[in-house]
Scaffold this motif. Sequence first.
Motif, PDB file in Angstrom:
ATOM      1  N   VAL A 189      75.272 -27.315  22.404  1.00  0.00           N
ATOM      2  CA  VAL A 189      76.685 -27.149  22.779  1.00  0.00           C
ATOM      3  C   VAL A 189      77.484 -28.327  22.224  1.00  0.00           C
ATOM      4  O   VAL A 189      77.093 -29.495  22.388  1.00  0.00           O
ATOM      5  CB  VAL A 189      76.849 -27.074  24.310  1.00  0.00           C
ATOM      6  CG1 VAL A 189      78.320 -26.878  24.686  1.00  0.00           C
ATOM      7  CG2 VAL A 189      75.985 -25.952  24.893  1.00  0.00           C
ATOM      8  N   GLU A 190      78.608 -28.017  21.604  1.00  0.00           N
ATOM      9  CA  GLU A 190      79.527 -29.030  21.091  1.00  0.00           C
ATOM     10  C   GLU A 190      80.917 -28.811  21.694  1.00  0.00           C
ATOM     11  O   GLU A 190      81.427 -27.696  21.659  1.00  0.00           O
ATOM     12  CB  GLU A 190      79.644 -28.955  19.563  1.00  0.00           C
ATOM     13  CG  GLU A 190      78.423 -29.414  18.797  1.00  0.00           C
ATOM     14  CD  GLU A 190      78.664 -29.380  17.300  1.00  0.00           C
ATOM     15  OE1 GLU A 190      78.495 -30.429  16.646  1.00  0.00           O
ATOM     16  OE2 GLU A 190      79.039 -28.298  16.786  1.00  0.00           O
ATOM     17  N   TYR A 192      75.630 -31.539  23.569  1.00  0.00           N
ATOM     18  CA  TYR A 192      74.700 -31.494  24.695  1.00  0.00           C
ATOM     19  C   TYR A 192      73.772 -30.310  24.487  1.00  0.00           C
ATOM     20  O   TYR A 192      74.157 -29.288  23.918  1.00  0.00           O
ATOM     21  CB  TYR A 192      75.468 -31.341  26.019  1.00  0.00           C
ATOM     22  CG  TYR A 192      74.633 -31.608  27.246  1.00  0.00           C
ATOM     23  CD1 TYR A 192      74.468 -32.904  27.718  1.00  0.00           C
ATOM     24  CD2 TYR A 192      74.015 -30.553  27.919  1.00  0.00           C
ATOM     25  CE1 TYR A 192      73.712 -33.145  28.855  1.00  0.00           C
ATOM     26  CE2 TYR A 192      73.254 -30.791  29.058  1.00  0.00           C
ATOM     27  CZ  TYR A 192      73.107 -32.088  29.519  1.00  0.00           C
ATOM     28  OH  TYR A 192      72.353 -32.345  30.637  1.00  0.00           O
ATOM     29  N   THR A 193      72.508 -30.442  24.933  1.00  0.00           N
ATOM     30  CA  THR A 193      71.502 -29.382  24.788  1.00  0.00           C
ATOM     31  C   THR A 193      71.071 -28.915  26.170  1.00  0.00           C
ATOM     32  O   THR A 193      70.759 -29.737  27.044  1.00  0.00           O
ATOM     33  CB  THR A 193      70.285 -29.881  24.003  1.00  0.00           C
ATOM     34  OG1 THR A 193      70.704 -30.354  22.709  1.00  0.00           O
ATOM     35  CG2 THR A 193      69.274 -28.759  23.820  1.00  0.00           C
ATOM     36  N   ASN A 197      78.525 -27.226  32.534  1.00  0.00           N
ATOM     37  CA  ASN A 197      79.746 -27.882  33.016  1.00  0.00           C
ATOM     38  C   ASN A 197      80.094 -29.003  32.040  1.00  0.00           C
ATOM     39  O   ASN A 197      79.369 -29.996  31.933  1.00  0.00           O
ATOM     40  CB  ASN A 197      79.542 -28.440  34.427  1.00  0.00           C
ATOM     41  CG  ASN A 197      80.838 -28.887  35.080  1.00  0.00           C
ATOM     42  OD1 ASN A 197      81.769 -29.333  34.413  1.00  0.00           O
ATOM     43  ND2 ASN A 197      80.895 -28.781  36.407  1.00  0.00           N
ATOM     44  N   ILE A 198      81.190 -28.833  31.356  1.00  0.00           N
ATOM     45  CA  ILE A 198      81.562 -29.772  30.293  1.00  0.00           C
ATOM     46  C   ILE A 198      82.694 -30.711  30.727  1.00  0.00           C
ATOM     47  O   ILE A 198      83.372 -31.321  29.906  1.00  0.00           O
ATOM     48  CB  ILE A 198      82.003 -29.010  29.031  1.00  0.00           C
ATOM     49  CG1 ILE A 198      83.195 -28.104  29.339  1.00  0.00           C
ATOM     50  CG2 ILE A 198      80.835 -28.184  28.477  1.00  0.00           C
ATOM     51  CD1 ILE A 198      83.776 -27.424  28.117  1.00  0.00           C
ATOM     52  N   THR A 239      81.620 -24.953  20.866  1.00  0.00           N
ATOM     53  CA  THR A 239      80.760 -24.270  19.908  1.00  0.00           C
ATOM     54  C   THR A 239      79.336 -24.269  20.453  1.00  0.00           C
ATOM     55  O   THR A 239      78.807 -25.346  20.808  1.00  0.00           O
ATOM     56  CB  THR A 239      80.799 -24.959  18.533  1.00  0.00           C
ATOM     57  OG1 THR A 239      82.125 -24.904  18.015  1.00  0.00           O
ATOM     58  CG2 THR A 239      79.857 -24.285  17.568  1.00  0.00           C
ATOM     59  N   VAL A 240      78.698 -23.091  20.497  1.00  0.00           N
ATOM     60  CA  VAL A 240      77.343 -22.961  21.040  1.00  0.00           C
ATOM     61  C   VAL A 240      76.445 -22.348  19.962  1.00  0.00           C
ATOM     62  O   VAL A 240      76.794 -21.327  19.349  1.00  0.00           O
ATOM     63  CB  VAL A 240      77.323 -22.096  22.307  1.00  0.00           C
ATOM     64  CG1 VAL A 240      75.913 -22.009  22.880  1.00  0.00           C
ATOM     65  CG2 VAL A 240      78.298 -22.645  23.346  1.00  0.00           C
ATOM     66  N   SER A 241      75.234 -22.959  19.768  1.00  0.00           N
ATOM     67  CA  SER A 241      74.228 -22.453  18.806  1.00  0.00           C
ATOM     68  C   SER A 241      72.885 -22.364  19.517  1.00  0.00           C
ATOM     69  O   SER A 241      72.584 -23.157  20.424  1.00  0.00           O
ATOM     70  CB  SER A 241      74.105 -23.376  17.593  1.00  0.00           C
ATOM     71  OG  SER A 241      75.351 -23.513  16.939  1.00  0.00           O
ATOM     72  N   ALA A 242      72.044 -21.424  19.080  1.00  0.00           N
ATOM     73  CA  ALA A 242      70.689 -21.277  19.611  1.00  0.00           C
ATOM     74  C   ALA A 242      69.716 -22.007  18.693  1.00  0.00           C
ATOM     75  O   ALA A 242      69.826 -21.944  17.465  1.00  0.00           O
ATOM     76  CB  ALA A 242      70.314 -19.811  19.718  1.00  0.00           C
ATOM     77  N   VAL A 243      68.732 -22.686  19.303  1.00  0.00           N
ATOM     78  CA  VAL A 243      67.737 -23.462  18.545  1.00  0.00           C
ATOM     79  C   VAL A 243      66.352 -23.008  19.006  1.00  0.00           C
ATOM     80  O   VAL A 243      66.072 -22.956  20.208  1.00  0.00           O
ATOM     81  CB  VAL A 243      67.922 -24.968  18.784  1.00  0.00           C
ATOM     82  CG1 VAL A 243      66.855 -25.750  18.011  1.00  0.00           C
ATOM     83  CG2 VAL A 243      69.321 -25.414  18.371  1.00  0.00           C
TER      84      VAL A 243
END
Length: 359
Positions: free
Chosen positions: A57-58, A68-69, A76-77, A92-96
């Motif tokens: 998460v960015e 944050y991962t 909660n940002i 922005t959210v990405s899957a790893v």
Amino acid sequence: MRIRIYISVIFILIQKSTSEAVSRPSPPVNVSIQCDSYGVEARWEYPDLSQDVHFFVEVRDREERKTYTTPNLSLNISTMLVPSPTKVHFVTVSAVRGGQKSDSCDSDNFSFNEDATNAEIKCYLDFPEVELSPKDGKLHIQFINPLELYRDTPALRNLDNQKDLDYTVKTEERVNNTTCGAKAKTCETSIEFSEHRGVYCVSLTGKIDWGRKLNLRSKCFTGDIRIYTSFTVYLYAVLGVVLLFLFITGIIILLVMKFTSEIKKKSITAFPKLLVFKPTQIHLCEPLKLYPETVTRDLHIEPKEQTTLIKVHSDEELNSGDEDMVSKDSNSENLYRDNGLDEDDQSNSPIGYDCPHRP
């Protein structure tokens, strides 16, 4: 020979790209932002939760970004936001998985500033809870100052030099605009109504400095806010009037006594000195006293000796009146006899005739 080498390299590259495409995770979808008075939360969805993936998460704006991962589908940002009255953020959210990172999925832009034109999501603060009560014939309104309540939230954190709170109280009759000091712990005001309603409703909204808007808060009070004078007030009023009357009466009596004494003094000095009695003549004004006289009860009176009175006449009177005398003597004698009196009785009478005749 060279042709075979080129064909082999192309085949290897195609096989490598195919294997990477198969092992690379799919990206998250539907990234959304949920913001309220106390924080901001980012949420997203992932189609295949059976895969061993986590999410990168960015939180970004035009100048900075924080990462944050998390293995969860939400984060909660609030602590990742950079406090600024003009900041516009997005996530922005990405899957790893296995070192492989999917494509990113972005959220809409959001901001706590209502005036931010490039923000699709506006985050507002809730108006604090309001307490309503009757006071002096009006509806009294009281609530915690939002500048104090939300001081440590993402909306106001680390923002100094806050201006006063401007808020509006709206009723069915009027709209009142008022302010609350930035350093005040609580805010309060009173609203007047023209008539008795039984149910009094108000709506409150406000705006903090730099476009921080407060959501609408509505509340109603059921009861009577009119002023009723208690019995003790009338009692105190009556007692006050009575005491005032007694005080005035006492003063009037004292003044009358003073003026009366002065008038007496002046009247005494106005009389002639002849009419003023000296102290030695006071006895003349005393009433007469009656003294009892000693009287002998057994009084004895001794009779006096009776003296016969003889009238002496002249010769002429004797000659002329012999007959008359004889007749008178006879009449007198008869009279004494008729009355039952004789010489003995007259001599024995206690009261005698002791006055002699003139010669």
